[in-house]
Structure formats: structure tokens, C-alpha cells
Design an enzyme around this catalytic site. Structure first.
Site, PDB file in Angstrom:
ATOM      1  N   HIS A  55      15.052  35.456  72.074  1.00 58.56           N
ATOM      2  CA  HIS A  55      14.703  35.491  70.651  1.00 58.56           C
ATOM      3  C   HIS A  55      13.214  35.764  70.504  1.00 58.56           C
ATOM      4  CE1 HIS A  55      13.836  31.311  71.772  1.00 58.56           C
ATOM      5  NE2 HIS A  55      13.179  31.140  70.638  1.00 58.56           N
ATOM      6  N   HIS A  57      10.458  34.258  69.211  1.00 54.75           N
ATOM      7  CA  HIS A  57       9.312  33.343  69.209  1.00 54.75           C
ATOM      8  C   HIS A  57       8.326  33.684  70.322  1.00 54.75           C
ATOM      9  CE1 HIS A  57      11.543  30.017  66.748  1.00 54.75           C
ATOM     10  NE2 HIS A  57      11.035  30.969  65.998  1.00 54.75           N
ATOM     11  N   ASP A  59       6.355  32.091  72.294  1.00 56.03           N
ATOM     12  CA  ASP A  59       6.357  31.404  73.587  1.00 56.03           C
ATOM     13  C   ASP A  59       7.484  31.908  74.497  1.00 56.03           C
ATOM     14  OD1 ASP A  59       8.163  30.060  71.810  1.00 56.03           O
ATOM     15  OD2 ASP A  59       8.242  28.360  73.179  1.00 56.03           O
ATOM     16  N   HIS A  60       8.278  32.858  73.998  1.00 55.22           N
ATOM     17  CA  HIS A  60       9.324  33.500  74.800  1.00 55.22           C
ATOM     18  C   HIS A  60       9.053  34.989  75.025  1.00 55.22           C
ATOM     19  CE1 HIS A  60      12.289  30.086  74.460  1.00 55.22           C
ATOM     20  NE2 HIS A  60      11.400  29.776  73.536  1.00 55.22           N
ATOM     21  N   HIS A 111      18.869  28.498  65.640  1.00 59.06           N
ATOM     22  CA  HIS A 111      17.433  28.293  65.848  1.00 59.06           C
ATOM     23  C   HIS A 111      16.666  29.444  65.205  1.00 59.06           C
ATOM     24  CE1 HIS A 111      13.767  27.031  67.831  1.00 59.06           C
ATOM     25  NE2 HIS A 111      13.660  28.192  68.448  1.00 59.06           N
ATOM     26  N   ASP A 134      16.595  28.665  73.305  1.00 57.49           N
ATOM     27  CA  ASP A 134      16.373  27.447  72.528  1.00 57.49           C
ATOM     28  C   ASP A 134      17.594  27.055  71.697  1.00 57.49           C
ATOM     29  OD1 ASP A 134      13.843  27.446  73.554  1.00 57.49           O
ATOM     30  OD2 ASP A 134      12.810  27.835  71.662  1.00 57.49           O
ATOM     31  N   HIS A 172      13.179  24.825  77.718  1.00 56.94           N
ATOM     32  CA  HIS A 172      12.154  23.787  77.527  1.00 56.94           C
ATOM     33  C   HIS A 172      12.531  22.503  78.261  1.00 56.94           C
ATOM     34  CE1 HIS A 172       9.616  25.703  74.445  1.00 56.94           C
ATOM     35  NE2 HIS A 172      10.737  26.249  74.007  1.00 56.94           N
TER      36      HIS A 172
END
Length: 260
Positions: A55, A57, A59-60, A111, A134, A172
């Protein structure tokens, strides 16, 4: 069969790396940071052969640009133009061959609306593997940033229908906090109590608490248990207006977790 290992990133992210045991060509899932990936590649003399994204975001996705700057490699990901660098757009029920294994793409909105997961029968130790980003965590699920409780329920139900020995490679290290909440929901769940003790031991030794297995999650994860009497009762106690349907129970306990 794949060899799968975590690359820690940021404070609590895992970038998953996989390859066949006889190959130095590796793939990574959700590289939010290029630096730790490059360090592992260099120390093990691996070649980065491709990237999988679940996805949008940052941090990915934040490491895509640097990792592909000097490499002509495929980048698989959801149909979202905001993710820069995707070369192979994937949709629900697509099948792609990566590292000699067939991966099925599962749309898992909740999410985020673009969220996808990658499932293969040919994981480590002959166990199926799920790279779920996530959507599903050990003992928890992702926050509903864009999707609805109904979307998340259907996404989790879809994952729950996979084989019980599927290994859950989430993105995570949230396990201790998730299990603390899970105990608030189901304080009498013996399997959950046992897992809390096991996770505490792993954390004391600075060991990852992932992957989990789907069979374990069905026993301990309240977000996969929103049809169970104790979880329904906990949701009703928290919000007497709940109608006790699995979707509404998930809505209530997700909102509870957000403020736990």
C-alpha cells in the site's frame, strides 16, 4: 520453497526479504527505507531482483526510488498512481510468478483503500506465506485510515479462509501492545494468555515476534474473533449501541483499540 527473513527498519517496521535457497537474487516487501536493505545486500552479497508493495504509506514505499535508481528491476504494487516507481500494477486475484513461486494477489481494503496482500503456497518450510502489510498483525489489525469496518471485516475474513498453517508476515512489531489489548477484550482466553508469556520471552531476548500463523491468530486475535461470544460481550460492554453483528463488533473494538 522460499527463505524469508526480516530486515528491521525505522522503530518497528519489518521489510521482508525472500529468495530461493539456491539463489543470491532476492526480493523485498515494503521497503520504506533503502539503507537497511542496501546493508543486507552488501553484507550477504545478494542481488536485489525486485520489490513488492502492499500500500501507499511512506514507511512502506519510501525506499523505492533509491533502490531502483541504478537497478532495472520490477516493482509490483497496487493500482495507485501516487506510488512512484510501480512497474507492474496488480489487482485482486492476479497471479504473478516471483522468485520461481506463484503469488496470488488479494485485495484487502480497510487500512487503506489500495491495500493488497501476497499469498503463496511455497513459503518457508513448505508452509504457505502471506505478506499482508498493515491489514493483519499478530494479535491485531491495521487502523481504519481510509476504509470502513465492513471493508476491514471482509478483508480479514478473506485472510481467515486461507490454510491454517499459513505464516503471517506482517509489516510491524506491534505484538506486545496488540496482545495487551486482546487481553482486555478476552481476559479468559487461555491460548492468548499463553501467547502473551511466549511473546514476553521473545522480547526479553530481543527476538522478532513474527511471523505468526493463521491458526494461532484465529485463536488469539480479537479482530478475527468478532463472532465469538466473549468478544461480542466485550464490544457490547464498551458500546451498548452495538448490534452484535461481526462487522459492528469489529467497528467497536477497533475504535476501542485506537484509544487504548
Amino acid at each position: 520453497m522460499l527463505t524469508i527473513s526480516p530486515i528491521p527498519a525505522f522503530d518497528d517496521n519489518y521489510i521482508w526479504m525472500f529468495h530461493t535457497p539456491d539463489s543470491q537474487d532476492v526480493f523485498v516487501v515494503d521497503p520504506g527505507d533503502a539503507r537497511p536493505v542496501e546493508e543486507v545486500l552488501k553484507s550477504h552479497m545478494f542481488n536485489l531482483a525486485g520489490i513488492l508493495i502492499t500500500h501507499h504509506h511512506f514507511d512502506h514505499t519510501g525506499g523505492i526510488g533509491e533502490l531502483t535508481r541504478s537497478r532495472n528491476i520490477p516493482v509490483y504494487g497496487p493500482d495507485n498512481q501516487s506510488i512512484k516507481g510501480i512497474t507492474h500494477t496488480l489487482r485482486d486475484n492476479d497471479t504473478v510468478e516471483i522468485s520461481g513461486c506463484h503469488f496470488k494477489v488479494l485485495a484487502t481494503p480497510g487500512h487503506t483503500l489500495d491495500h493488497i496482500a501476497y499469498f503463496t503456497d511455497a513459503g518457508e518450510g513448505k508452509n504457505p506465506a502471506l505478506f499482508c502489510g498493515d491489514t493483519l498483525f499478530v494479535g491485531g489489525c491495521g487502523r481504519l485510515f481510509e476504509g470502513t469496518a465492513e471493508e476491514m471485516y471482509h478483508s480479514l475474513s478473506r485472510l481467515a479462509s486461507l490454510p491454517g498453517n499459513t505464516r503471517i508476515y506482517c509489516a510491524h512489531e506491534y505484538t506486545q501492545a496488540n496482545l495487551k489489548f486482546a487481553l482486555a477484550v478476552e481476559p479468559h482466553n487461555q491460548k492468548l494468555q499463553e501467547q502473551v508469556m511466549h511473546v514476553a520471552e521473545l522480547c526479553s531476548e530481543n527476538q522478532p515476534t513474527v511471523p505468526s500463523t493463521l491458526r494461532q491468530e484465529l485463536d488469539i486475535n480479537p479482530f478475527l474473533r468478532s463472532d465469538q461470544p466473549e468478544v461480542i460481550q466485550a464490544a457490547s460492554d464498551r458500546d451498548p449501541s452495538t448490534n452484535a453483528s461481526p462487522v459492528d463488533v469489529l467497528r467497536v473494538i477497533r475504535a476501542w483499540k485506537d484509544n487504548f
